[in-house]
Design an enzyme around this catalytic site. Sequence first.
Site, mmCIF file in Angstrom:
data_model
loop_
_atom_site.group_PDB
_atom_site.id
_atom_site.type_symbol
_atom_site.label_atom_id
_atom_site.label_comp_id
_atom_site.label_asym_id
_atom_site.label_seq_id
_atom_site.Cartn_x
_atom_site.Cartn_y
_atom_site.Cartn_z
ATOM 1 N N SER A 103 1.138 0.311 1.393
ATOM 2 C CA SER A 103 0.949 -0.417 1.941
ATOM 3 C C SER A 103 -0.406 -0.744 0.910
ATOM 4 O O SER A 103 -2.377 -1.476 1.129
ATOM 5 C CB SER A 103 -0.237 -0.561 3.475
ATOM 6 N N ASN A 131 8.730 -0.521 -5.969
ATOM 7 C CA ASN A 131 10.379 -0.622 -4.964
ATOM 8 C C ASN A 131 10.310 -1.260 -4.195
ATOM 9 O O ASN A 131 10.384 -1.628 -3.090
ATOM 10 C CB ASN A 131 9.310 1.410 -4.164
ATOM 11 N N GLY A 173 4.383 -0.031 4.745
ATOM 12 C CA GLY A 173 4.736 -1.541 5.245
ATOM 13 C C GLY A 173 4.399 -1.739 6.920
ATOM 14 O O GLY A 173 4.885 -2.527 7.556
ATOM 15 N N HIS A 220 12.293 9.917 -0.960
ATOM 16 C CA HIS A 220 11.483 8.381 -0.262
ATOM 17 C C HIS A 220 11.672 8.668 1.207
ATOM 18 O O HIS A 220 12.867 8.863 2.052
ATOM 19 C CB HIS A 220 11.877 7.109 -0.250
ATOM 20 N N GLU A 244 3.205 9.619 -0.610
ATOM 21 C CA GLU A 244 3.230 8.338 0.486
ATOM 22 C C GLU A 244 3.471 8.475 2.434
ATOM 23 O O GLU A 244 4.520 8.540 2.559
ATOM 24 C CB GLU A 244 4.203 7.418 0.157
ATOM 25 N N GLU A 267 12.280 6.824 3.731
ATOM 26 C CA GLU A 267 12.890 5.847 4.359
ATOM 27 C C GLU A 267 14.350 6.852 4.032
ATOM 28 O O GLU A 267 15.250 6.764 5.173
ATOM 29 C CB GLU A 267 13.380 4.646 3.985
HETATM 30 P P1 13P Z 1 4.840 -0.363 1.061
HETATM 31 O O1 13P Z 1 4.042 -1.000 -0.084
HETATM 32 O O2 13P Z 1 5.250 -2.214 1.928
HETATM 33 O O3 13P Z 1 3.602 -0.132 2.396
HETATM 34 O O4 13P Z 1 5.577 0.178 0.973
HETATM 35 C C1 13P Z 1 5.004 1.380 0.231
HETATM 36 C C2 13P Z 1 6.331 2.158 -0.396
HETATM 37 O O5 13P Z 1 6.994 3.269 0.174
HETATM 38 C C3 13P Z 1 6.920 2.452 -1.985
HETATM 39 O O6 13P Z 1 8.178 3.120 -1.810
#
Ligand code: 13P
Length: 249
Positions: free
Chosen positions: A212, A9, A172, A94, A166, A96
Amino acid sequence: MRSKIVAGNWKMNKNLAETEALLTELAAKLPDTTAEVMVAPTFVNLATAVNSLESSTINAIAQNMHFAESGAYTGEISADMLQSIGVDTVILGHSERRAYFGETDEILEKKVKTAITKNLRIVFCFGEELADRKSGNHFKVVESQIKNALFSLDKSAWGSIVLAYEPVWAIGTGETASAEQAQEMHAFIRKTITEAYNAEIANNVSILYGGSVKPANAKEIFSKPDVDGGLIGGAALVADDFVAIIKAI
Ligand code: 13P
């Protein structure tokens, strides 16, 4: 049989030139694998990605989609638009999108239904926040996210669903869930689906872990029996890292 999947992603990263460069490098370095490999560039570069991956097995997928077929939704993208450029899979839910763009379970249920009606495959994301885990509420939160958006679907729709657990606290942050924590939650998800539907559907749905995932921890996480792959953020932006994660599966 459920498939193994590694999906990148890219979020709001990579302009056109950078997208082309990363795709070229990925296509050249892609290892031999039975896993499905997907990348989700930003919308403006999605058609370019589809074209540039035409002779590759890497699938370019979308990061989001609106639930309406068309109409006055400035800035939004429909299922038909995705299909018209050759996209067959969309990420929905997601964290976010939930946190910064107000996507609720109700909105996501509508998006999921539209995607199913339009024959798109869905990578459906969910996961608890740190406070939920600290208070021991993580199973309840995950159960309600899945139930509210997905459990009104017909059995037949589940062939088009991929799940991505997730945990928000691991996205992140460099702090990953342990392989045991991922396995524990994935097994819980399968049990929840078995109770709502049946064991066949639960056993056939791929459940990815995201948060991560890096070359250094991918192998251990992927070794768990209920972890069918990963949804990768930061490490998907560096070809060698993404390739190392694909090799880990
Ligand atoms: P990271 O691998 O940067 O932690 O992000 C995971 C993510 O949100 C994938 O959709």
